[in-house]
Design a protein around this motif. Structure first.
Motif, PDB file in Angstrom:
ATOM      1  N   ARG A   1       0.831  -1.202   0.000  1.00 25.55           N
ATOM      2  CA  ARG A   1       0.000   0.000   0.000  1.00 25.55           C
ATOM      3  C   ARG A   1       0.868   1.255   0.000  1.00 25.55           C
TER       4      ARG A   1
ATOM      5  N   ASP B   1      -2.404   5.168   1.881  1.00 25.38           N
ATOM      6  CA  ASP B   1      -2.284   5.185   3.342  1.00 25.38           C
ATOM      7  C   ASP B   1      -2.365   3.736   3.851  1.00 25.38           C
TER       8      ASP B   1
ATOM      9  N   GLY C   1      -2.990   2.751   6.705  1.00 23.07           N
ATOM     10  CA  GLY C   1      -3.912   2.617   7.834  1.00 23.07           C
ATOM     11  C   GLY C   1      -3.132   2.551   9.137  1.00 23.07           C
ATOM     12  N   GLU C   2      -3.578   1.718  10.050  1.00 21.51           N
ATOM     13  CA  GLU C   2      -2.915   1.573  11.344  1.00 21.51           C
ATOM     14  C   GLU C   2      -1.461   1.121  11.133  1.00 21.51           C
TER      15      GLU C   2
END
Length: 205
Positions: free
Chosen positions: A179, A185, A187-188
Motif C-alpha cells: 500500500r 495510506d 492505515g494503522e
C-alpha cells in the motif's frame, strides 16, 4: 541496534517489523506482545494448581527476554517466583537443547512441577526427557510451549502451546508495504494480531 535502526530509517522504502509490538517502530509494525504471551502461558500453568513452574529458554534474543519477563511477572504476581526455576542459555534452540536444559532445571529445582518453554522445539525436548526419565506428563510435570507448531498437536501426549498468527502477520505485512509503495495510506501503523492459548494434554490434570 541503534546503527541498524538508523540504516532502516534512512532507507528509501517502507519498513515493516514483524512478530513484534513496541512503542517506537522504525516505520510500521505488526505482531503481538511476547511479554503478555509469556504471562498468559505461565498463568495457565499456575491455574492448574502448579506452584513450582520453571522456565527454560535458549538463544535469549530480545523476544525471548520479553517472554521470560512475562513468565517472571506472572510468577511474582502469584508470589511464586524463584531464581532457581529459571534456566537459560545463549546457545541456539533445538529439541536436543530442550532435553539438556530440562536436565539442568531439574537438577536446580528437583521439585519443579511444570515447565514454560521459550519455544516448541524446547517443549518437545522436555517431553522426550520426561519420557526417558519416567516422569509422568502431565501429572508429575506439566509442559507448555510457544508458537504452536504442528508437532505440538501431534506429540503424545499433545503439548499445550501459545499459537501465534505467523501466516497472517506475513500476509498483512506485505499488504502494508505494498500500500505504501502504491502511494496509499497503510492505515494503522502498529497492528496487534494477538495470540491464542491452545491447552492440550500436557497441562491437563
Amino acid at each position: 541496534t541503534p546503527k541498524a535502526r538508523r540504516i532502516l530509517k534512512e532507507a528509501d522504502c517502507p519498513v515493516v517489523q514483524i512478530m513484534e509490538l513496541g512503542p517506537d517502530p522504525v516505520d510500521m509494525m505488526i505482531g503481538f506482545s511476547h511479554l503478555e504471551g509469556g504471562r498468559v502461558v505461565t498463568r495457565h500453568l499456575i491455574e492448574t494448581e502448579r506452584r513450582r513452574v520453571a522456565f527454560i529458554g535458549a538463544r535469549m534474543d530480545p523476544r525471548s527476554q520479553r517472554r521470560l519477563a512475562g513468565y517472571s511477572a506472572a510468577m511474582r504476581e502469584a508470589g511464586l517466583f524463584d531464581d532457581a526455576l529459571v534456566t537459560t542459555t545463549p546457545q541456539p534452540s533445538s529439541v536436543t537443547m530442550g532435553a539438556e536444559l530440562f536436565g539442568r532445571a531439574l537438577a536446580a529445582a528437583p521439585d519443579l512441577d511444570a515447565v514454560v518453554c521459550n519455544n516448541d522445539d524446547l517443549a518437545l525436548g522436555v517431553l522426550f526427557a520426561c519420557q526417558r526419565a519416567g516422569l509422568d506428563v502431565p501429572r508429575r510435570v506439566g509442559i507448555a510451549g510457544f508458537n504452536d507448531h504442528e508437532m505440538m498437536a501431534a506429540a503424545h501426549p499433545s503439548i499445550t502451546s501459545l499459537r501465534t498468527p505467523r501466516y497472517e502477520i506475513g500476509r498483512r505485512a506485505i499488504a502494508m508495504a505494498l500500500r505504501v509503495i502504491a502511494g496509499e495510506d497503510p492505515g494503522e501503523r502498529v497492528v496487534d494480531l494477538g495470540f491464542e492459548l491452545k491447552p492440550r494434554e500436557s497441562t491437563a490434570l
